[in-house]
Each structure stands twice: as structure tokens, then as C-alpha cells.
Design an enzyme around this catalytic site. Structure first.
Site, PDB file in Angstrom:
ATOM      1  N   TRP A  88     -13.631 -27.626  71.158  1.00 16.63           N
ATOM      2  CA  TRP A  88     -12.239 -27.316  71.501  1.00 16.63           C
ATOM      3  C   TRP A  88     -11.292 -28.247  70.745  1.00 16.63           C
ATOM      4  O   TRP A  88     -10.208 -27.835  70.317  1.00 16.63           O
ATOM      5  CB  TRP A  88     -12.030 -27.486  73.015  1.00 16.63           C
ATOM      6  CG  TRP A  88     -10.605 -27.234  73.453  1.00 16.63           C
ATOM      7  CD1 TRP A  88     -10.064 -26.038  73.810  1.00 16.63           C
ATOM      8  CD2 TRP A  88      -9.552 -28.203  73.567  1.00 16.63           C
ATOM      9  NE1 TRP A  88      -8.738 -26.199  74.139  1.00 16.63           N
ATOM     10  CE2 TRP A  88      -8.393 -27.524  73.992  1.00 16.63           C
ATOM     11  CE3 TRP A  88      -9.467 -29.579  73.349  1.00 16.63           C
ATOM     12  CZ2 TRP A  88      -7.182 -28.162  74.216  1.00 16.63           C
ATOM     13  CZ3 TRP A  88      -8.258 -30.223  73.563  1.00 16.63           C
ATOM     14  CH2 TRP A  88      -7.131 -29.509  73.995  1.00 16.63           C
ATOM     15  N   HIS A  89     -11.745 -29.503  70.564  1.00 12.01           N
ATOM     16  CA  HIS A  89     -10.858 -30.470  69.916  1.00 12.01           C
ATOM     17  C   HIS A  89     -10.662 -30.201  68.438  1.00 12.01           C
ATOM     18  O   HIS A  89      -9.687 -30.668  67.851  1.00 12.01           O
ATOM     19  CB  HIS A  89     -11.386 -31.892  70.117  1.00 12.01           C
ATOM     20  CG  HIS A  89     -11.024 -32.453  71.450  1.00 12.01           C
ATOM     21  ND1 HIS A  89     -11.769 -32.202  72.578  1.00 12.01           N
ATOM     22  CD2 HIS A  89      -9.982 -33.219  71.858  1.00 12.01           C
ATOM     23  CE1 HIS A  89     -11.203 -32.801  73.608  1.00 12.01           C
ATOM     24  NE2 HIS A  89     -10.117 -33.419  73.206  1.00 12.01           N
ATOM     25  N   GLY A  90     -11.569 -29.483  67.828  1.00  2.35           N
ATOM     26  CA  GLY A  90     -11.345 -29.186  66.421  1.00  2.35           C
ATOM     27  C   GLY A  90     -12.545 -28.561  65.756  1.00  2.35           C
ATOM     28  O   GLY A  90     -13.680 -28.716  66.203  1.00  2.35           O
ATOM     29  N   PHE A 134      -4.876 -29.844  67.647  1.00  4.81           N
ATOM     30  CA  PHE A 134      -5.941 -29.198  68.418  1.00  4.81           C
ATOM     31  C   PHE A 134      -5.551 -27.817  68.894  1.00  4.81           C
ATOM     32  O   PHE A 134      -4.521 -27.540  69.298  1.00  4.81           O
ATOM     33  CB  PHE A 134      -6.352 -30.070  69.593  1.00  4.81           C
ATOM     34  CG  PHE A 134      -6.808 -31.424  69.152  1.00  4.81           C
ATOM     35  CD1 PHE A 134      -7.621 -31.553  68.036  1.00  4.81           C
ATOM     36  CD2 PHE A 134      -6.392 -32.564  69.783  1.00  4.81           C
ATOM     37  CE1 PHE A 134      -8.026 -32.786  67.591  1.00  4.81           C
ATOM     38  CE2 PHE A 134      -6.787 -33.806  69.349  1.00  4.81           C
ATOM     39  CZ  PHE A 134      -7.602 -33.915  68.255  1.00  4.81           C
TER      40      PHE A 134
END
Lengths: 366, 467
Positions: B316-318, B467
Site C-alpha cells: 500500500w505504501h508504494g 502513497f
């Protein structure tokens, strides 16, 4: 104060501040120039569908409101004070203070940039200067004298010289590092002060064999007060200005300077530039790609070409007595492949005079 | 538009506040929606349509899920809603990541799409998913007013970097909310505190991290300084954004959930994730971990659940392997704590368990901030001098001296020390009155200081915008 009153005060104060500056921003006239920062301030951008949709309008608008914010100078001063006095940071936007000298950190050391500069000089020599007597010299920036001692990051000056010496072919190096000390530079600016560089002039003249033509030259010193150098504005703290001093004599006064960019002719010291953002532009009108100084009082037909940065502007006048013409080339502003369209290269004396600041960022040399 | 920018603070915000408070209550949501769309449009002129499309999809699906409640169709509409939202998120965020990896594995040369990531898509997509799932589960009433649902998703304080506000948290506030001086003052104070955390602390430490990256003369001490500074930087950067978001919401009568609770005072990784980015971890807990069986399963299934949740959290963060490794790093640590270490940590003196937590979190953030795993390994090796750097040099001493005060302020600010001290003092009635006088003065001083930094055009990116 009761909780109830505090809540009212906080709400009113918050709304008042943001609304006050909003209204003030709108009603105050936009300013074109920031004298302290030496730059044009952003103006209200034109709106069009294209600029709105590609996001450039928003970016430019943001820059505009920052540049035109009311009390901009005062706010910059507040920031610098917090930075230095509250957070005890050693620099503000890389600018720092040692005694009453203002300096700017030059770091990291870019070895490839130095090599690139040396190659550039070699290329110029191969292309134009085969028959000339070519010399090069390096002007140390102010950090050389204090950075290490006061614990500031700086470039490796010995390495700059050794890389240049190792990579430059067929040019003679003139070492002027020992001719300079911190006091020879303006306190608030990058540059050296013209009245303090006689040792540098002598060293260059001796090594280039024209010292005899400068032997009996005398100058009269003139002063221009309140010179706020480039670092003064960047530091954003209040302080004392420098005095800009320049040396003149009859030869310099009679000399004329042809600006190839606009085909105008001016004096060596262009007093119109006292009104410009940077008073240092008094010396040969500041940043110009190609200039030719003609000396009608010359007792020689020798000619000099100086490839230079802004340090060259203030030292070149002190060479005028020794030459009939001096051509100054600043290849930060002109493509060096075009030079033979303007200059008749033959057997002139040639000096490459560049500061470590330019050598460490030589990508700007075209 | 950043919250910490002159155009937001001195142009957008006063206009919104004035408009919002002069219109009658029934138009307030409309004003918030309109200004929120403008806010998003300024940064993402084209992608505002994508966001509106996502909201419209959630709106229609919510109604259909509710209409066919109790039938299979309801579930189909839920799945359809999730698939559409996740597909959009996947397409815009992860396509190039997958293409790059396919090209590397199969030696192919599929062209990258090079699509710009729409700001905030990770946040608003999760809000939309939480809405449809909550409607399906019967935890939230279906929102039949498109304007209210759009206001919830697009609400500018939390639109682009969270907290991930669940629909149920603001369901009532969307219909009717109170506006009081108390609420506005609390919101303004919180916003200004966030502004100070972001501009005076996070940005300054961010500059040091950037200088570290550019420096060719690193030392063991500089690697440690960087590790510590980046931990503080990311905390102050992200929690500041949450403070500003919560504060802005409060000014307009909303009560957003807290997103941080002094995570660096935790004594275990398990506790850390109860205190760090709370809205994201509770989202994954409620919509992934618990549906997978949560804790109430056998040992191996529990580990599987942890692994899935943390792989997803990392991803999800990247769209980068560093984020996946970062997520897996926490998954392994959480499994170890669940297996045996957690109970052992409880028995240890708190200073040891706190150092354990801080060291591992620092390693995790070094991975998180690295440009590829190669750099992450270099940075971790640097902490132990394993890449041949000296212990200390003049350059490191310069940065240490230059940033020491900010680091000390940040360390104190990362603990509840100041908050507890103020609360303790306020127990005394006289001191409470003194603090009430000081509070507006401090707010003015912070506004002046932060404005000064903004006007000087200092370093100002938001980490979580990517993000």
C-alpha cells in the site's frame, strides 16, 4: 482567562491573522525586484486552460504568493534568527557567518566537474590557441580561508589544483592562493575587493611577463559606500554593508569597453550599474558574454584574452596599462564554438582565470 | 496544494472559512464539497474526474447493496464495488511496477505506461471501500444523498494524506454537526501545532536527510545520525499532516479519529503498530485481518494472516520492493513477538524493550526510505561500519552540531512529556488561567515562525503524498 474566553480569543486571532494577510496580499502592489536576494520576484501568472490543466498555473501561483507576501524581508529575517539563534543551526540556506564575514558553503566536492573544466580549457586551446601563450589561474573562494578551521564542509582545494594540473596540457599554471587572504574579499559578497588584489596582479604579471609594463602605474582609489553583497541578502540578517572600492587612472578612464551583445560602448567602470541589483556590476558592466577593452593610451600592441568568470571583471582593469586590447570571454553565457566568429585568435597572451566556485560547477561552461 | 504553503494558509483557508461560516447550515456540506473539489483540482486537474467517478461508483453500489440486502445480489454488488475501486488503484499505482518486474523476469520489453500517481488515491480508495463494506455489513446506513457521500470522500482536510476516516466515524457529523468556539479553537490550535511540527521540525530534519544522501564523506556516526533523523522526520512529517487534518476537520465541526499516539514510546512492535498510522492499521485489521480469521485461528493460519496483512500494508505504501520488504520485516517481527518474544519483552526493563523497538523501527525506516534494496543494505551496513567508512569526521561533526538542537526538540516532542506537563499544570486553577493567556500568544508566535519559513521558500515536500 477562562476556557470560554480563551477559545474565543484563539478563534478570533487565528481567523484575523490569516484573513489580514490574505487581504493585505491582495491590496498591496506587487514588487518586481528583490534587491536583497538579487532576483526578479514572481509575478501573477497568466491563466489559460492549458496552464491550469497541466498544473503550471498552480505552481507559478504558489511561487507568486510566496514572492509577493507582505513583509517578506521581515519574515526572512525572522526565519534566519530562528535558524541561527533558536535552533543553533550553523548555516541558513548554506550561508554562514564567521566574525563579520558572510560565506556560502560550497559542498560537496565535484571531482568530475573539475575534470570537465580542465578538458574544456584543453579543447579551447586545441581549437583556438595553438599559437598563443596560455596561462591559467584559480581563484580560491572565501571558504578556503575559514571553512575547515570553523568546521564547515568545503571542497578539497588542494585536489582542485592537482586535478587541474594533472589534466591541463600546454598551459602554465599561476598559483595565486598565497597572494590572497580572507580580508581581500568583501565581507558580504563572493568577490575579491579590487583594492586588495595587487599581489595577485603582480604575480600574474610577473609570470606572464608583462610586469615591466605595469611598473610605474599608479591608481587613485574611489569609494562607493553601502555595498550589500550577494551573501548579505541570502543571509537575511541585519548587518553592516561593505564599501565598494575601485582603482582608476587616466588610462582606465580613457579606455572604452565594447559589449558584443548589444554593440554598445561604455567606460570600464559603468556608474549606471550603481542603480542595478548588484553594485559589483560597476566593474565592466557585470555579466556579459563578450567584451573588448580598447586602450587608446597603449604603448604596446600586445593583446590579452581572458577567459573568466565574475572575478575577472574587477582584475581586468588593472591589466589595461599593459595591453592595447583586452578581450574578456565568459563561456557561461556564450557557446565557445562560436568564439571565432567574434575574435581573431592569433598570438595573444591568454589567461584562463576561474574561481573554484565555477570549477566545482563547470556544467555551466558552454 | 500543501497545508503548509502560503497559498493554502493565506488564500484558500480564509476563503473557505469565511464562505463556510456565512452560509446557512443546509449549504455547508455543499461549500465543503465545492472547495474540496477546487482544492483537489488545483493539484490534480484531470484526476478530479477519477475521484468523482470513484465516489459515484461507491454511491451507486451502496444503494444497490442496501436495496438487495439479504440476497446474493447484495454480495455481488459489494464485490463489484471493491473490484472497481481496487482495480483503479492497482492500475494507477502498480501497473508500471508489474511491467518492470515482468520485463526483468521474462527478459521482455513491455513499455512502461508512466502514469502519474493521482494524489491521495490510496487514501480515498480505502475510504470508499470501507463505506461499501460497512453498508453491506449493516454497520453504516446507506447514504442516499450523493452530496453527503461526496463530501465525506472529498473532504479536503483528509483527502490526500489521511487519516483514513471511516464513514461510520463521520456519518452523524455529515447530517448535522455543532459549530462552537471550543471546537474551532481546538481545531485551530491542533492545526497550528501540526504546522509547527511540519515546518519547524520535519522539514529541517528532512534537509539533513537530503544532505546525508548527497554527502560523499559518510561515517558510522553519520549513518546513525541519519537513521535517527529520518525516524523523527517521518514521524513529525506524517503526524503533523494528521494533526493539521484533524484540526481542520474540528474547525468545520468534524471529529476525525486520531492517527498517532506517541509511537516511539512503545515497548514492542505490536504496540508500535497500535500507535503508528492507527487509521491504516485498524483498516487492515477490520477489513482484511479479521475476515481472514484474525487471532481466532490456529498458529499457522495466524502467521499466514499476519503475512498477508503486512505484505498488503507494505505494498500500500508504494509500488517498490523496498516497501514490500519493509512490510515483510514487520510481519516477521510480529510473528516472532506473537510466538515468544512478546511475553519476554514484557518482563524486560522498559529501557531495554524501548531500545529494542527504536532500533528495529529505525532499521525499518532505513529500508523504507532507501532508493532500492541495494541502498538499504548499504545504509544498514553503514551503521556498523561494514562498508569501510570511518567512525567520524569533520563533516559529520558539522551536521551533528548544526542539527543537534532540532533533534533534541524532536525527541522530546515525540514523547508525551510536554502534553502531560501541560495537563498536570492545568489541574491547578491558577496555572490553567495562565496557560489560557499563553496559548493564544504561542499560537501567534508559531504562525509567525512558520510563515517566516514558508516565505523563505524552504524545503517542504510531504512524504506521504507519494502513497
Amino acid at each position: 482567562m477562562s476556557d470560554k474566553i480563551k477559545n474565543i480569543v484563539v478563534s478570533v486571532v487565528f481567523i484575523f491573522i490569516i484573513t489580514f494577510f490574505f487581504i493585505l496580499s491582495i491590496i498591496t502592489d506587487d514588487v518586481e525586484l528583490s534587491y536583497s536576494e538579487r532576483r526578479n520576484l514572481a509575478q501573477l501568472p497568466q491563466v489559460s486552460w492549458d496552464t491550469v490543466l497541466d498544473g503550471t498555473f498552480a505552481k507559478k501561483f504558489n511561487q507568486y504568493v510566496v514572492d509577493q507576501f507582505p513583509f517578506r524581508e521581515e519574515f526572512r529575517n525572522v526565519k534566519a534568527n530562528i535558524h541561527f539563534n533558536l535552533f543553533r543551526q550553523k548555516d541558513n540556506n548554506d550561508v554562514y557567518v564567521v566574525g563579520d564575514n558572510i560565506l556560502k558553503i560550497e559542498y560537496p566536492f565535484n571531482e568530475n566537474s573539475i575534470i570537465r573544466a580542465a578538458k574544456k580549457f584543453n579543447d579551447l586551446q586545441d581549437k583556438y590557441l595553438k599559437d598563443a601563450n596560455v596561462y591559467y589561474s584559480i581563484v580560491p573562494d572565501k571558504n578556503y580561508f575559514v571553512a575547515k578551521q570553523y568546521g564547515y564542509p568545503s571542497i578539497d582545494y588542494e585536489k582542485v589544483v592537482s586535478i587541474m594540473n594533472d589534466n591541463i596540457t600546454d598551459m602554465e599554471y599561476i598559483d595565486i592562493f598565497d597572494c590572497l587572504e580572507l580580508e581581500d574579499y568583501y565581507k558580504t559578497d563572493t568577490h575579491w575587493s579590487q583594492d586588495k588584489i595587487q599581489d595577485v596582479v603582480n604575480k600574474i604579471a610577473t609570470q606572464m611577463n608583462f610586469s615591466d609594463r605595469l611598473q610605474n602605474v599608479v591608481y587613485e582609489e574611489k569609494q562607493i559606500p553601502n555595498f550589500y553583497g550577494v551573501y548579505y541578502g541570502q543571509l537575511a540578517l541585519k548587518g553592516k554593508p561593505d564599501t565598494l572600492k575601485y582603482l582608476t587612472n587616466t588610462t582606465i578612464q580613457n579606455a572604452s569597453v565594447l559589449n558584443y551583445e548589444d554593440n554598445t560602448t561604455t567606460k570600464v567602470y559603468n556608474m549606471d550599474k550603481l542603480e542595478a541589483i548588484d553594485k559589483y556590476d560597476v566593474f565592466l558592466s557585470g555579466a556579459v558574454s563578450l567584451l573588448k577593452i580598447s586602450n587608446p593610451n597603449a604603448t604596446t600592441d600586445k593583446e590579452l584574452i581572458i577567459f573568466r568568470d565574475s572575478f575577472g571583471s574587477s582584475i581586468a582593469p588593472l591589466f589595461i596599462d599593459a595591453y592595447s586590447t583586452i578581450t574578456l570571454v565568459d563561456i557561461r553565457y556564450i557557446n565557445s564554438n562560436l568564439l571565432d566568429q567574434y575574435i581573431d585568435f592569433k598570438d595573444q597572451d591568454v589567461l584562463f582565470l576561474y574561481s573554484t566556485l565555477v570549477l566545482n560547477n563547470s556544467v555551466m561552461l558552454k | 496544494m500543501l497545508f503548509s504553503s502560503i497559498d493554502f494558509l493565506y488564500y484558500f483557508l480564509p476563503c473557505v472559512i469565511i464562505l463556510y461560516f456565512i452560509v446557512p447550515n443546509k449549504f455547508k456540506n455543499f461549500i465543503l464539497l465545492l472547495t474540496s473539489l477546487f482544492f483537489y483540482f488545483v493539484g490534480e486537474p484531470i484526476y478530479v474526474l477519477l475521484m468523482l467517478g470513484t465516489i459515484f461508483s461507491a454511491y451507486v453500489h451502496g444503494i444497490l447493496i442496501d436495496k438487495y440486502r439479504g440476497t446474493k445480489l447484495s454480495k455481488i454488488f459489494l464485490i463489484s464495488s471493491i473490484v472497481i475501486t481496487v482495480s483503479l488503484l492497482g492500475f494507477f499505482k502498480y501497473t508500471d511496477f508489474f511491467i518492470t518486474n515482468i520485463n526483468e523476469i521474462f527478459n521482455s520489453s513491455i513499455a512502461l505506461l508512466k502514469i502519474a500517481l493521482p494524489i491521495g488515491i490510496s487514501f480515498y480508495s480505502f475510504q470508499v471501500i470501507s463505506y461499501t463494506i460497512d453498508v453491506y455489513r449493516g454497520n453504516a446506513k446507506v447514504q442516499k444523498n450523493f452530496l453527503n457521500l461526496a463530501t465525506y470522500v472529498a473532504l479536503f482536510p483528509q483527502l490526500i494524506a489521511g487519516p483514513i476516516v471511516r464513514y461510520t466515524s463521520v456519518e452523524e457529523d455529515l447530517e448535522s454537526r455543532k459549530h462552537t468556539f471550543e471546537g474551532f479553537a481546538q481545531g485551530a490550535t491542533r492545526f497550528v501545532i501540526g504546522l509547527a511540527k511540519k515546518i519547524l521540525i520535519a522539514n529541517v530534519l528532512g534537509e539533513m536527510c537530503q544532505d546525508f544522501r548527497l554527502c560523499d564523506d559518510k561515517t558510522v556516526l553519520f549513518y546513525w545520525l541519519y537513521g535517527i533523523a529520518f525516524c523523527l522526520h517521518i514521524y513529525f512529517d506524517f503526524s503533523a499532516y494528521s494533526d493539521m487534518a484533524i484540526g481542520l476537520g474540528r474547525m468545520f465541526g468534524f471529529k476525525f479519529p486520531e492517527n498517532f499516539n506517541y509511537p516511539y514510546i512503545s515497548k514492542s512492535i505490536t504496540e508500535f503498530w497500535r500507535r503508528w498510522h492507527i487509521s491504516l492499521s485498524t483498516w487492515f485489521r477490520d477489513y482484511v485481518y479479521i475476515p481472514l480469521g484474525g487471532n481466532r485461528v490456529g498458529k499457522w493460519k495466524l502467521y499466514r494472516n499476519i503475512l498477508i496483512v503486512w505484505l498488503l500494508t507494505g505494498f500500500w505504501h508504494g509500488a517498490d520492493w523496498t516497501f514490500i520488504v519493509w512490510g515483510l520485516f514487520f510481519a516477521i517481527l510480529l510473528m516472532i513477538e506473537k510466538a515468544f518474544l512478546g511475553k519476554f519483552l514484557e518482563k524486560l526493563p522498559s529501557i531495554i524493550s524501548r531500545f529494542y523497538l527504536l532500533f528495529l523501527v529505525m532499521i525499518s525506516f532505513i529500508i523504507f526510505n532507501a532508493d532500492g534494496m541495494g541502498q538499504a543494505i548499504q545504509d544498514i551496513k553503514g551503521l556498523f561500519g561494514a562498508n569501510g567508512v570511518p567512525l567520524i569526521n569533520d563533516i559529520t561533526l558539522y551536521y551533528l552540531q548544526s542539527y543537534l538542537v532540532v533533534i533534541i526538540i524532536a525527541i522530546i516532542g515525540a514523547t508525551p512529556f510536554i502534553k502531560n506537563a501541560v495537563l498536570k499544570l492545568k489541574e491547578n486553577e491558577k496555572m490553567r488561567k495562565v496557560i489560557n493567556v499563553l496559548e493564544p500568544i504561542v499560537i501567534v508566535l508559531i504562525i509567525v515562525a512558520t510563515t517566516a519559513y514558508l516565505v523563505d521558500g524552504s524545503f517542504n515536500p510531504f512524504l506521504y503524498f507519494r502513497f
